[in-house]
Design a protein around this motif. Structure first.
Motif, PDB file in Angstrom:
ATOM      1  N   ASN A   1       0.735  -1.068   0.139  1.00  0.00           N
ATOM      2  CA  ASN A   1       0.030  -0.193  -0.016  1.00  0.00           C
ATOM      3  C   ASN A   1       0.701   1.343  -0.064  1.00  0.00           C
ATOM      4  O   ASN A   1       0.282   2.310  -0.248  1.00  0.00           O
ATOM      5  CB  ASN A   1      -1.045   0.131   1.163  1.00  0.00           C
ATOM      6  N   GLY A   2       2.025   1.185   0.077  1.00  0.00           N
ATOM      7  CA  GLY A   2       3.143   2.326  -0.064  1.00  0.00           C
ATOM      8  C   GLY A   2       3.834   2.715   1.288  1.00  0.00           C
ATOM      9  O   GLY A   2       4.218   3.822   1.319  1.00  0.00           O
ATOM     10  N   ILE A   3       3.534   2.049   2.330  1.00  0.00           N
ATOM     11  CA  ILE A   3       4.317   2.277   3.638  1.00  0.00           C
ATOM     12  C   ILE A   3       5.260   1.298   3.847  1.00  0.00           C
ATOM     13  O   ILE A   3       5.083   0.239   3.970  1.00  0.00           O
ATOM     14  CB  ILE A   3       3.405   2.353   4.899  1.00  0.00           C
ATOM     15  N   PRO A   4       6.753   1.776   3.735  1.00  0.00           N
ATOM     16  CA  PRO A   4       7.667   0.830   3.868  1.00  0.00           C
ATOM     17  C   PRO A   4       7.622   0.201   5.396  1.00  0.00           C
ATOM     18  O   PRO A   4       7.255   0.709   6.108  1.00  0.00           O
ATOM     19  CB  PRO A   4       8.956   1.920   3.643  1.00  0.00           C
ATOM     20  N   SER A   5       8.277  -0.918   5.635  1.00  0.00           N
ATOM     21  CA  SER A   5       8.441  -1.602   6.820  1.00  0.00           C
ATOM     22  C   SER A   5       8.976  -0.718   7.767  1.00  0.00           C
ATOM     23  O   SER A   5       8.601  -0.748   8.969  1.00  0.00           O
ATOM     24  CB  SER A   5       8.847  -3.015   6.727  1.00  0.00           C
ATOM     25  N   HIS A   6      10.163  -0.097   7.513  1.00  0.00           N
ATOM     26  CA  HIS A   6      10.784   0.844   8.347  1.00  0.00           C
ATOM     27  C   HIS A   6      10.037   1.874   8.941  1.00  0.00           C
ATOM     28  O   HIS A   6      10.512   2.465   9.787  1.00  0.00           O
ATOM     29  CB  HIS A   6      12.120   1.091   7.820  1.00  0.00           C
ATOM     30  N   ARG A   7       8.870   1.982   8.262  1.00  0.00           N
ATOM     31  CA  ARG A   7       7.862   3.203   8.865  1.00  0.00           C
ATOM     32  C   ARG A   7       6.667   2.557   9.429  1.00  0.00           C
ATOM     33  O   ARG A   7       5.594   3.046   9.546  1.00  0.00           O
ATOM     34  CB  ARG A   7       7.416   4.100   7.455  1.00  0.00           C
ATOM     35  N   ILE A   8       6.906   1.308   9.970  1.00  0.00           N
ATOM     36  CA  ILE A   8       5.622   0.619  10.699  1.00  0.00           C
ATOM     37  C   ILE A   8       6.413   0.247  12.033  1.00  0.00           C
ATOM     38  O   ILE A   8       7.384  -0.267  12.188  1.00  0.00           O
ATOM     39  CB  ILE A   8       5.366  -0.683   9.644  1.00  0.00           C
TER      40      ILE A   8
ATOM     41  N   GLN B   1      11.921  -8.357   7.332  1.00  0.00           N
ATOM     42  CA  GLN B   1      11.817  -6.832   7.096  1.00  0.00           C
ATOM     43  C   GLN B   1      12.118  -5.974   8.408  1.00  0.00           C
ATOM     44  O   GLN B   1      11.868  -6.398   9.560  1.00  0.00           O
ATOM     45  CB  GLN B   1      10.548  -6.665   6.551  1.00  0.00           C
ATOM     46  N   LYS B   2      12.878  -4.746   8.109  1.00  0.00           N
ATOM     47  CA  LYS B   2      13.156  -3.880   9.200  1.00  0.00           C
ATOM     48  C   LYS B   2      11.983  -3.019   9.668  1.00  0.00           C
ATOM     49  O   LYS B   2      11.129  -2.375   8.937  1.00  0.00           O
ATOM     50  CB  LYS B   2      14.327  -3.066   8.951  1.00  0.00           C
ATOM     51  N   LEU B   3      11.577  -3.264  10.857  1.00  0.00           N
ATOM     52  CA  LEU B   3      10.538  -2.317  11.432  1.00  0.00           C
ATOM     53  C   LEU B   3      11.131  -1.214  12.045  1.00  0.00           C
ATOM     54  O   LEU B   3      12.158  -0.980  12.471  1.00  0.00           O
ATOM     55  CB  LEU B   3       9.605  -3.213  12.626  1.00  0.00           C
ATOM     56  N   ALA B   4      10.283  -0.128  12.419  1.00  0.00           N
ATOM     57  CA  ALA B   4      10.666   1.249  12.933  1.00  0.00           C
ATOM     58  C   ALA B   4      10.499   0.957  14.508  1.00  0.00           C
ATOM     59  O   ALA B   4      11.201   1.715  15.276  1.00  0.00           O
ATOM     60  CB  ALA B   4       9.509   2.320  12.797  1.00  0.00           C
ATOM     61  N   GLY B   5       9.745   0.167  15.124  1.00  0.00           N
ATOM     62  CA  GLY B   5       9.816  -0.150  16.315  1.00  0.00           C
ATOM     63  C   GLY B   5       8.635  -1.304  16.919  1.00  0.00           C
ATOM     64  O   GLY B   5       7.712  -1.869  16.129  1.00  0.00           O
TER      65      GLY B   5
ATOM     66  N   ILE C   1       5.968   6.418  19.301  1.00  0.00           N
ATOM     67  CA  ILE C   1       5.341   6.475  18.137  1.00  0.00           C
ATOM     68  C   ILE C   1       5.772   7.818  17.439  1.00  0.00           C
ATOM     69  O   ILE C   1       6.535   7.487  16.267  1.00  0.00           O
ATOM     70  CB  ILE C   1       3.830   6.574  18.064  1.00  0.00           C
ATOM     71  N   GLU C   2       5.677   8.904  18.062  1.00  0.00           N
ATOM     72  CA  GLU C   2       6.241  10.175  17.339  1.00  0.00           C
ATOM     73  C   GLU C   2       7.738  10.255  17.245  1.00  0.00           C
ATOM     74  O   GLU C   2       8.342  10.926  16.260  1.00  0.00           O
ATOM     75  CB  GLU C   2       5.676  11.503  18.419  1.00  0.00           C
ATOM     76  N   LYS C   3       8.497   9.693  18.050  1.00  0.00           N
ATOM     77  CA  LYS C   3       9.930   9.388  18.093  1.00  0.00           C
ATOM     78  C   LYS C   3      10.438   8.587  17.010  1.00  0.00           C
ATOM     79  O   LYS C   3      11.381   8.700  16.225  1.00  0.00           O
ATOM     80  CB  LYS C   3      10.517   9.000  19.481  1.00  0.00           C
ATOM     81  N   GLN C   4       9.675   7.506  16.912  1.00  0.00           N
ATOM     82  CA  GLN C   4      10.084   6.288  15.866  1.00  0.00           C
ATOM     83  C   GLN C   4       9.521   6.625  14.599  1.00  0.00           C
ATOM     84  O   GLN C   4      10.138   6.132  13.529  1.00  0.00           O
ATOM     85  CB  GLN C   4       9.611   4.832  16.455  1.00  0.00           C
TER      86      GLN C   4
END
Length: 228
Positions: A104-111, A132-136, A220-223
């Protein structure tokens, strides 16, 4: 998507207030649905973040495994047998949900992946065994499932330096605080200890509280900061 008559309902979603450039996927606990957590996230929402709260199937996890992230909790004692096949199957379903968001366009490192109780346990296991790399990861009032298989299970994970927020109520009668303490020590043995935060809340039972929700919002705001 789920493909038979026993499909799980579509997730509860709090859409981004503007274009979604990040997402939070949050898994509820046993016997619950995603609606309550979606409502909680609506109260702390960040404008560019989409919040996805799937519902576990209310039927047996073996009825329709593609549409459920439930697994059986046999016992919470440290030596207890665990539903290994159910946990692994549930983790694959969550990875498929993450893949869908990537499409859908959101990369895993932004999840950011998270959950409460059984959902928190599953979020930890999934994050620490995926490529896959996650944001947190946010792990609330939970434990690390299949802990005897770590750190081997995490050896090929892309999330060995992932940021983890672990929270626990000091008055939790269902998942006692000692499980949170054991989990954080185990996590620090194979994830960068500097990236693991452990917060406890006096008098909080097996639930959430306003201070915890504020800590979640800050994490969430930091990651997931806004991107231009």
């Amino acid at each position: 998507m789920c493909g038979n008559n026993m499909s799980a309902p579509l997730p509860a979603i709090v859409p981004a207030a503007r274009k979604a450039t990040a997402a939070v996927i949050f898994l509820h606990g046993l016997g619950d649905t995603g609606h309550g957590w979606a409502e909680a996230f609506a109260g702390i929402r960040t404008p560019h973040v989409k919040y996805i709260c799937p519902h576990a199937s209310l039927s047996s996890p073996f009825t329709n495994p593609l549409c459920s992230y439930r697994f059986d909790i046999i016992s919470l004692s440290p030596e207890a047998e665990e539903d290994e096949s159910g946990i692994k199957r549930a983790a694959e379903n969550i990875k498929a949900l993450i893949d869908q968001e990537v499409k859908n366009g959101i990369p895993s490192h932004r999840i950011v992946l998270g959950g409460f109780s059984q959902g928190g346990a599953l979020s930890l296991y999934t994050a620490l065994t995926m490529h896959q790399k996650l944001a947190g990861v946010m792990a609330l009032s939970c434990w690390l499932p299949l802990r005897s298989s770590f750190p081997q299970a995490a050896a090929s994970s892309s999330n060995k330096d992932v940021h983890i927020l672990q929270c626990h109520g000091e008055a939790d009668p269902l998942v006692p605080l000692v499980f949170g303490c054991l989990t954080v020590e185990k996590l620090k043995s194979f994830v960068d200890p500097a990236n693991v935060q452990f917060k406890t809340y006096p008098r909080m039972p097996h639930s959430s509280c306003p201070q915890e929700m504020m800590d979640i919002k800050q994490f969430i705001e930091k990651q997931l900061p806004p991107i231009n």
